[in-house]
Scaffold this motif. Structure first.
Motif, PDB file in Angstrom:
ATOM      1  N   GLU A 183       9.362  19.088 -14.695  1.00 56.92           N
ATOM      2  CA  GLU A 183       8.531  19.587 -13.584  1.00 56.92           C
ATOM      3  C   GLU A 183       7.367  18.670 -13.288  1.00 56.92           C
ATOM      4  O   GLU A 183       6.969  18.492 -12.138  1.00 56.92           O
ATOM      5  CB  GLU A 183       7.964  20.952 -13.951  1.00 56.92           C
ATOM      6  CG  GLU A 183       8.884  22.069 -13.605  1.00 56.92           C
ATOM      7  CD  GLU A 183       8.104  23.353 -13.374  1.00 56.92           C
ATOM      8  OE1 GLU A 183       8.072  24.158 -14.310  1.00 56.92           O
ATOM      9  OE2 GLU A 183       7.530  23.524 -12.289  1.00 56.92           O
ATOM     10  N   LYS A 227       1.302  26.814 -16.350  1.00 60.65           N
ATOM     11  CA  LYS A 227       2.684  27.289 -16.310  1.00 60.65           C
ATOM     12  C   LYS A 227       3.484  26.723 -17.483  1.00 60.65           C
ATOM     13  O   LYS A 227       4.205  27.463 -18.170  1.00 60.65           O
ATOM     14  CB  LYS A 227       3.318  26.871 -14.982  1.00 60.65           C
ATOM     15  CG  LYS A 227       4.747  27.323 -14.821  1.00 60.65           C
ATOM     16  CD  LYS A 227       5.333  26.795 -13.518  1.00 60.65           C
ATOM     17  CE  LYS A 227       6.799  27.165 -13.397  1.00 60.65           C
ATOM     18  NZ  LYS A 227       7.482  26.344 -12.399  1.00 60.65           N
ATOM     19  N   LEU A 244      10.759  30.846 -14.397  1.00 64.61           N
ATOM     20  CA  LEU A 244       9.518  31.544 -14.067  1.00 64.61           C
ATOM     21  C   LEU A 244       9.792  33.042 -14.104  1.00 64.61           C
ATOM     22  O   LEU A 244      10.786  33.505 -13.569  1.00 64.61           O
ATOM     23  CB  LEU A 244       9.061  31.128 -12.663  1.00 64.61           C
ATOM     24  CG  LEU A 244       7.801  31.816 -12.127  1.00 64.61           C
ATOM     25  CD1 LEU A 244       6.572  31.352 -12.895  1.00 64.61           C
ATOM     26  CD2 LEU A 244       7.625  31.529 -10.643  1.00 64.61           C
ATOM     27  N   TYR A 247      10.892  36.068  -8.882  1.00 63.98           N
ATOM     28  CA  TYR A 247      10.277  34.891  -9.510  1.00 63.98           C
ATOM     29  C   TYR A 247      11.185  33.671  -9.395  1.00 63.98           C
ATOM     30  O   TYR A 247      10.698  32.548  -9.237  1.00 63.98           O
ATOM     31  CB  TYR A 247       9.891  35.220 -10.958  1.00 63.98           C
ATOM     32  CG  TYR A 247       8.902  36.365 -10.998  1.00 63.98           C
ATOM     33  CD1 TYR A 247       7.550  36.141 -10.756  1.00 63.98           C
ATOM     34  CD2 TYR A 247       9.337  37.687 -11.185  1.00 63.98           C
ATOM     35  CE1 TYR A 247       6.641  37.193 -10.725  1.00 63.98           C
ATOM     36  CE2 TYR A 247       8.436  38.747 -11.157  1.00 63.98           C
ATOM     37  CZ  TYR A 247       7.090  38.496 -10.933  1.00 63.98           C
ATOM     38  OH  TYR A 247       6.198  39.535 -10.886  1.00 63.98           O
ATOM     39  N   GLU A 276      10.126  30.149  -7.542  1.00 57.58           N
ATOM     40  CA  GLU A 276      10.389  28.848  -8.155  1.00 57.58           C
ATOM     41  C   GLU A 276      11.204  27.969  -7.204  1.00 57.58           C
ATOM     42  O   GLU A 276      10.877  26.800  -6.984  1.00 57.58           O
ATOM     43  CB  GLU A 276      11.183  29.077  -9.447  1.00 57.58           C
ATOM     44  CG  GLU A 276      11.507  27.837 -10.225  1.00 57.58           C
ATOM     45  CD  GLU A 276      10.544  27.609 -11.366  1.00 57.58           C
ATOM     46  OE1 GLU A 276       9.397  27.233 -11.077  1.00 57.58           O
ATOM     47  OE2 GLU A 276      10.928  27.823 -12.532  1.00 57.58           O
ATOM     48  N   ARG A 327       9.470  26.596  -4.428  1.00 53.44           N
ATOM     49  CA  ARG A 327       8.314  25.824  -4.910  1.00 53.44           C
ATOM     50  C   ARG A 327       7.006  26.336  -4.338  1.00 53.44           C
ATOM     51  O   ARG A 327       6.162  25.582  -3.850  1.00 53.44           O
ATOM     52  CB  ARG A 327       8.495  24.330  -4.621  1.00 53.44           C
ATOM     53  CG  ARG A 327       9.739  23.755  -5.315  1.00 53.44           C
ATOM     54  CD  ARG A 327       9.723  22.262  -5.451  1.00 53.44           C
ATOM     55  NE  ARG A 327       8.710  21.797  -6.394  1.00 53.44           N
ATOM     56  CZ  ARG A 327       8.828  21.899  -7.715  1.00 53.44           C
ATOM     57  NH1 ARG A 327       9.902  22.428  -8.248  1.00 53.44           N
ATOM     58  NH2 ARG A 327       7.879  21.452  -8.488  1.00 53.44           N
TER      59      ARG A 327
END
Lengths: 225, 419
Positions: free
Chosen positions: A69, B88, B105, B154, B158, B161
């Protein structure tokens, strides 16, 4: 004697199976390996694996690898892109598995480098699309490049300026002489590989810039922090 | 060829907006040492690279030179990537059994980000009655179908984005689904411990022991074998635990008991909880009894879920769970010193009490400091060498009002972190 040894070989592994199989406990055995007291608490960030693997993080090496990420977010940040294109997201999803699952430099293997280069290629496509659509003076990176002409028009000085801009943003420093020489040689090789007619086609300049950008954006300096 | 290129000549059809543009200065030299330090600090806090010509670098370098490193760190935490990446990625491995960075997520992770962003007391993570959700054009957001009974919401945040640093909103009052269209208030809300993410990972199947094990792994930074205590009471150890494993009582005394005394002592807190069927997370105070399928819960007349008392013939005189009370068996000297219990920490009822006991301990604060240190300093904290420092950092964290954002800022500029 021989028979006895044979029997032992049979019993020992079976013993393990019996113990593990019948107490029904997934964790049994973990206590035996632990040292007593709270002074030797294992690190919590490395997951359940043992502490004896070489880990750049535990060695305190001041560089860390960007995980999956982070790689995408970082590529977007240093290229000034705020929205990932559909193609970038598709590539990211496809390459996600080969991008790092942590920050250990040891995770930088072949598939990771390949995956990063492909992802960087998409990010660079977006960057070049954005920049080539703007007037030269309004561009951040490629003000010296004429995207309307072919690779033959890209002289070393204007190519070097493009490299300088990317080095400062992607790597956080100016490129050194050998990096510049390598990239300049790449430009030459790329040009040599094209038929003369293609060297004047605008697409060849775009390919050169995207290729240079992708290489720089996926080199270790851009993937570590 | 010196470089391997993969030149994908796809015509980029992307919509790109232009904000926060950094124009490289082609004539500038390399960064000074002070500027490099500022850049490094920024990259550690945001988890992403920063261009050498970002105006933030000189701003931060100036602050650092004026002796205000904390001020410099505070500039970095304003970047959305502080939440979207750093916080995160710290929360993701805490949310699953695999403890992998590459975890989806979930509401657990969203809660962690939200509590940090909104400067809430971090103990709320284990005790609060709230959750965080987002929104967006392509984000499925039905409370039952997409938030309670699946992770769709969720997953979509994700996939699209979404910028979690601004997208997430706090909702007061956790709820559970009782049918495809109805919800009820959660009778025992306890922050992310009663999130779908955490419960889905640890209350699924098993005997709810994993919930205790992982609460301690993630929020106390101790694997079970590090706080096992064979000298503690075995009164709470369940009937499913063999006291004569392979016919050997000594093995029970020297091994099984160590983990199971402390773990089974706390396990009662989760007596009424299960994760099963389409309904997912269930509590016997609000769900209809049944076989656990659909929206029913497999529990006895007292509300204790069946799995808590399963395999009851292995050792019939073991502990029979009759309610959601728990006892703290991790109170003998070594564990007392490790955890630093405070307040009424000897016993309680339900998950919220359990979360209160855990989050009020000094170890919880130290664990948060340790996690933040390892996240931003990019190195593992050696607890043997840094024990005193860790205790001090835990105390500082508490003095800040348990603010995670401040913890990130202060840890990132510690000498132990920078060198």
């Amino acid at each position: 004697m021989k028979k006895y040894i044979k029997l032992m070989l049979l019993i020992i592994p079976l013993g393990g199976v019996v113990v593990m199989g019948f107490n029904n406990c997934a964790r049994y055995g973990e206590l035996e390996n632990a040292s007593t007291g709270s002074s030797s608490l294992a690190s919590t960030s490395g997951g359940p694996s043992g502490g004896d693997s070489i880990d750049s993080q535990s060695l305190g090496i001041p560089f860390a690898l960007l995980s999956a990420e982070q790689t995408l977010a970082s590529m977007m940040k240093v290229t000034n892109l705020t929205t990932a294109s559909a193609a970038t997201l598709t590539e990211y999803t496809a390459r996600y598995g080969s991008l790092a699952a942590g920050n250990d430099l040891n995770m930088a293997n072949g598939p990771l480098m390949l995956g990063s280069t492909s992802l960087a290629g998409e990010v660079c496509n977006s960057l070049v699309a954005q920049e080539s659509a703007a007037a030269a003076a309004a561009r951040n990176f490629f003000g010296s490049i004429n995207f309307a002409a072919g690779i033959a028009s890209v002289d070393n000085a204007s190519y070097a300026l493009a490299i300088r801009g990317m080095a400062r943003s992607f790597w956080g420093r100016n490129e050194n002489a050998s990096e510049l020489a390598m990239l300049t040689a790449f430009k030459q090789e790329m040009s040599d590989a094209l038929a003369a007619a293609n060297r004047t086609a605008a697409a060849s300049t775009r390919s050169l810039v995207v290729g240079t950008c992708a290489a720089m954006l996926s080199s270790l300096d851009a993937l570590t922090y | 060829m010196k470089f391997i290129f993969i030149i994908t000549l796809v015509t980029a059809s992307a919509f790109i907006s232009v904000h926060a543009q950094v124009k490289p200065d082609m004539t500038a030299g390399d960064l000074t040492a002070a500027q490099s330090n500022a850049k490094k600090l920024y990259e550690r806090i945001t988890g992403t690279k920063l261009p050498a010509d970002s105006p933030l670098i000189s701003q931060m370098a100036n602050l650092i030179q004026q002796g205000n490193s904390l001020g410099a760190a505070k500039l970095a935490t304003q970047d959305p990537n502080f939440y979207n990446i750093t916080v995160k990625l710290m929360a993701l491995p805490l949310s699953t059994r695999e403890e992998s960075l590459k975890s989806p997520l979930t509401d657990f992770v969203a809660g962690f980000i939200g509590v940090t962003r909104d400067d809430r007391d971090a103990r709320e993570l284990l005790t609060g009655n709230f959750y965080y959700r987002g929104s967006g054009a392509n984000v499925r957001s039905d409370i039952v179908a997409d938030i309670l009974n699946s992770n769709n919401h969720y997953d979509d945040l994700e996939r699209t984005r979404a910028d979690l640093s601004t997208n997430l909103v706090r909702v007061e009052g956790q709820v559970l689904s009782t049918s495809a269209t109805t919800t009820v208030a959660n009778p025992d809300p306890a922050g992310v411990l009663t999130s779908r993410g955490f419960m889905g990972a640890h209350a699924l199947m098993g005997t709810n022991r994993r919930l205790v094990e992982y609460t301690f792994r993630e929020f106390m930074c101790v694997p079970l074998n590090m706080w096992a205590d064979t000298g503690a009471s075995d009164l709470r150890i369940g009937r499913d635990i063999d006291r004569f494993p392979s016919g050997d009582h000594t093995k029970f005394l020297t091994s099984c008991k160590g983990c199971h005394t402390v773990q089974d002592g706390f396990r009662g807190a989760f007596a009424k909880w299960d994760f099963s069927g389409t309904g997912g997370l269930k509590n016997s105070a609000v769900h209809t009894r049944g076989d656990g399928g659909g929206f029913t819960i497999a529990a006895d007349t007292r509300g204790v879920v069946n799995k808590m008392n399963k395999n009851n013939t292995v050792f019939p005189s073991g502990y029979v769970m009759i309610d959601s009370s728990f006892v703290n068996n991790a109170i003998r000297p070594a564990n007392a010193a490790l955890f630093g219990w405070r307040g009424n920490a000897l016993s309680g009822t339900g998950v919220k009490d359990f979360g209160t006991v855990v989050s009020n301990s000094s170890r919880f604060s130290q664990c948060m400091a340790k996690r933040v240190f390892e996240t931003v300093c990019r190195k593992i904290l050696d607890e043997t060498k840094s024990r005193d420092a860790l205790i001090k950092w835990g105390t500082e964290f508490e003095a800040s009002g348990y603010k995670l954002k401040s913890l990130f800022e202060s840890m990132s500029v510690k000498p132990e972190c920078l060198n």
